[in-house]
Write an enzyme that holds these catalytic residues in place. Structure first.
Site, PDB file in Angstrom:
ATOM      1  CG  PHE A 157     -32.509 129.494  29.606  1.00 29.89           C
ATOM      2  CD1 PHE A 157     -33.213 130.482  28.930  1.00 29.89           C
ATOM      3  CD2 PHE A 157     -31.423 128.899  28.980  1.00 29.89           C
ATOM      4  CE1 PHE A 157     -32.833 130.865  27.648  1.00 29.89           C
ATOM      5  CE2 PHE A 157     -31.044 129.272  27.705  1.00 29.89           C
ATOM      6  CZ  PHE A 157     -31.757 130.264  27.038  1.00 29.89           C
ATOM      7  CB  THR A 158     -34.139 124.238  28.046  1.00 30.95           C
ATOM      8  OG1 THR A 158     -35.329 124.631  27.335  1.00 30.95           O
ATOM      9  CG2 THR A 158     -34.510 123.671  29.411  1.00 30.95           C
ATOM     10  CB  ALA A 159     -30.597 125.116  24.160  1.00 31.15           C
ATOM     11  CD  GLN A 160     -33.615 121.850  23.885  1.00 33.01           C
ATOM     12  OE1 GLN A 160     -33.653 122.057  25.097  1.00 33.01           O
ATOM     13  NE2 GLN A 160     -32.535 121.424  23.240  1.00 33.01           N
ATOM     14  CB  THR A 161     -38.070 126.653  26.568  1.00 29.36           C
ATOM     15  OG1 THR A 161     -37.058 126.813  27.581  1.00 29.36           O
ATOM     16  CG2 THR A 161     -38.595 125.221  26.635  1.00 29.36           C
ATOM     17  CG  ASP A 178      -5.161 139.368  23.991  1.00 35.12           C
ATOM     18  OD1 ASP A 178      -5.696 139.821  22.959  1.00 35.12           O
ATOM     19  OD2 ASP A 178      -5.791 139.096  25.026  1.00 35.12           O
ATOM     20  CG  ASP A 207      -9.655 143.725  25.491  1.00 38.04           C
ATOM     21  OD1 ASP A 207      -9.717 144.014  24.283  1.00 38.04           O
ATOM     22  OD2 ASP A 207      -8.887 142.875  25.953  1.00 38.04           O
TER      23      ASP A 207
END
Length: 686
Positions: free
Chosen positions: A381-385, A526, A314
């Site tokens: 950090f945001t999912a929007q910005t 697996d 992997d």
């Protein structure tokens, strides 16, 4: 460290270190107990030695009773019994180290009561002995309590100390759902609580299986061991015929050949060295795996590891670190590199993610080391910005997804400097992640985040290639990214956008070409591939289904361990081959060393072949019998430790072993028997 942890740690040290007095004492005792012929029938060479030793004993007793000279017969009998005992000792020492570890593991088992939940709605529980728990029942385990049996977490999350199993004292997180839900009996919940569903009956838990594997209760002979045993039986028959045919020349030349002498000669000629060490080599191979915290279900798995042709690895965690790390900051046109680096650093000072820390480390390596200014405001950090950064005294620093930063700065695609556009495209094509950096509303550069290939991996793959192994990287990345990482890591091939079904199909394709395949995995998905692979290494922290499907379990849950497993397997095969070469070369040399000495008195023409000039026919036989016994003792450390392994081609390896062990096997009897003969004659023993 708790008592179970201490016992487990002692067991690991017993294997990792040398032989303790207790292990050696038990091995000596068991070596004599194994003189029971019923335990020797599986080894034709040593069983034949046992029979001749018994006949020699009868001959010696008859001589004593009949008041005949019995000194020679007694010495032959003693040294033949010593040969059998030394062969048993080699096996007992190898088994003893495993039993010592098993005893320590057994000491980690605790008798505890579990909190069996009888009403899921109210959470009511009753104390129940752990050995009475049934599969499917749900129990509660709280902070400070030992997990009573194996199970799957169905509710909750906890920090678990697994030192009793893995030897690693740092707690790990176990939680419901995903591949971190499996917990092992004997480990301890350090904080929080979990509800778990029991997955193993008493006596069949992971710890029980560990003990059984270590003790080797199911150690069946591997296919190669069976083939070698057949070869040794054939050689034994050939030398038996050769010894019997000496009766003719003896009668013709007037030499009366004593049956005792013929029996002793027969034992010195058959391959007792490898016959006595064969089991020890296989057991020691499994013990060497245990030293690196890997449990094998059988010697077959270790042997298969040595014969592996294709290694499936992997990408994440094995070839790469699995975390995106900053490798460079590309400045915008007109911006100094140090200014761009400083802006990237300022935008990351409040970022606690692995990516943010890697940017700080990159800046530190470039000579920049700053701390967040007092009173600064962290921008998360945001999912929007899709960006984060820092504000301080009217100034701002941002880093984030390229399109998000461009949009915040009001930049159109055509207004982006060509150099940065090219850099962003290059990073994306190579499988990396570009982050744009701005300072006070101005674009100053681009950060290159990439999944970094582990140091030394490329060299390890080069070693594997020299060993004749083909390496294949398995990844869910797109083909472009996979190709870039495969090229950097130096693997032979890759499978991109892989699904569990793709892994299984690839293994079957490789096996269809006559190749043996090794792979590692930890997820329930697996399990089919682990079961199909010739060597399936499951991670101890992985899902229960994966651990049951594989034929090895890595207690450290380190995917890179599969490379060490292959090396241990190859070392075991090389050791067995080297000792077989040495043993057979020994037999050939002893034949030409002893036969002339036996007949030189009656057939002076054989004097030209009597290069060793042994004292007498009796001393020749006695010296050979003594040498035969002592060489087993001398080679026990090599059988247990293994021949030093080097990652070279099969041709070079064969040439080296033939030179060292083949030539050494031819020379050793001439030197050893001559030295023993000098001592025997000087002491008047024959």
């Amino acid at each position: 460290m708790s008592s179970p942890d201490i016992h487990a740690d002692q067991g690991r040290r017993a294997l990792a270190g040398g032989l303790s007095r207790a292990v050696l004492a038990r091995a000596v005792k068991e070596a004599f107990l194994k003189l029971d012929p019923r335990q020797l029938t599986g080894n034709p060479v040593i069983f034949a030695t046992w029979i001749v030793a018994l006949l020699a004993t009868v001959s010696a007793v008859a001589a004593v009773v009949g008041q005949q000279p019995a000194g020679f017969a007694i010495q032959i009998a003693v040294w033949l019994w010593a040969t059998v005992v030394f062969a048993n000792l080699a096996e007992s020492v190898a088994e003893g180290r495993g039993k010592a570890a098993a005893d320590s593991l057994r000491a980690t088992r605790v008798t505890t009561k579990a909190k069996l939940i009888v009403d899921p709605n109210t959470g009511t529980w009753i104390p129940t002995p752990a050995h009475k728990l049934g599969v499917g029942e749900v129990i509660l385990v709280e902070a400070g309590e030992v997990i009573p049996t194996d199970g799957e977490i169905i509710e909750g999350m906890a920090s678990v100390n697994e030192a009793a199993i893995t030897g690693e004292s740092a707690p790990v997180i176990r939680e419901s759902g995903g591949d971190r839900s499996a917990v092992t009996g004997g480990t301890t919940v350090v904080s929080d609580w979990i509800k778990m569903r029991v997955t193993a009956e008493a006596g069949s838990t992971f710890l029980d299986r560990m003990i059984a594997m270590v003790e080797g209760a199911d150690r069946r002979k591997t296919p190669n061991e069976i083939a070698l045993a057949v070869l040794l039986a054939g050689l034994t028959l050939i030398f038996l015929i050769a010894v019997v045919t000496l009766l003719g020349p003896g009668k013709f030349s007037g030499v009366a050949l004593d049956p005792l002498v013929l029996g002793a000669l027969f034992i010195t000629l058959i391959p007792t060295t490898i016959g006595g060490l064969l089991s020890a080599v296989g057991i020691a191979g499994m013990d060497r795996l245990l030293k690196v915290n890997v449990l094998a279900t059988s010697g077959r798995a270790v042997e298969a590891a040595g014969d592996v042709d294709t290694l499936l690895l992997d990408k994440t965690g094995t070839i790469t670190f699995g975390n995106r790390m900053a490798t460079e900051v590309i400045p915008a046109p007109g911006v100094r590199p140090d200014a761009a680096m400083k802006a990237a650093l300022m935008a990351s000072l409040a970022d606690e993610t692995p990516e943010g820390r890697s940017i700080i480390e990159l800046a530190r390596n470039a000579g920049l080391a700053l701390e967040a200014p007092e009173g600064a405001t962290a921008i998360p950090f945001t999912a929007q910005t899709r960006q984060s950064g820092l504000d301080h005294q009217g100034r701002s620093w941002r880093k984030g997804a390229v399109d998000a930063v461009y949009r915040t700065l009001g930049l159109e695609p055509q207004s982006i400097p060509t150099e940065l556009s090219v850099a962003v495209d290059r990073i994306a094509r190579s499988g990396g992640t570009p982050l744009a950096v701005s300072e006070d509303g101005v674009l100053v550069g681009v950060i290159h985040l990439k999944d970094v290939v582990k140091p030394g991996v490329k060299e390890r793959f080069a070693d594997l290639r020299r060993m004749g192994l083909r390496t294949v990287m398995i990844t869910g990345d797109n083909p472009v990214t996979a190709a870039a990482i495969a090229s950097e890591a130096g693997v032979d091939d890759f499978l991109a956008e892989a699904t569990p079904e793709d892994k299984l199909r690839l293994i079957r394709e490789e096996q269809g070409k006559g190749r043996l395949v090794a792979m590692c995995g930890d997820g329930a998905n697996d399990a089919p591939a682990l079961a199909q692979a010739d060597v399936g290494v499951a991670m101890q922290t992985g899902a229960q289904a994966a651990r049951e499907a594989g034929n090895m379990v890595d207690l450290d849950s380190d995917p890179t361990k599969v490379i060490e497993i292959v090396e241990v397997g190859k070392q075991m095969l090389i050791t067995r081959g080297a000792l077989t070469t040495f043993s057979i070369a020994n037999d050939v040399a002893k034949y030409f060393a002893i036969i002339p000495a036996m007949f030189v008195v009656s057939l002076p023409a054989l004097g030209a072949l009597n290069v060793m000039k042994l004292h007498s026919p009796e001393s020749a036989i006695l010296s050979a019998v003594i040498f035969n016994a002592l060489v087993i003792v001398a080679l026990i450390p090599l059988a247990l430790k293994g021949v030093k392994y080097r990652a070279v081609g099969a041709g070079k390896l064969l040439s080296r072993n033939l030179t060292l062990y083949g030539l050494g096997g031819l020379i050793a009897p001439f030197v050893g028997i001559k030295l023993i003969d000098l001592v025997v004659s000087a002491l008047g023993l024959a």
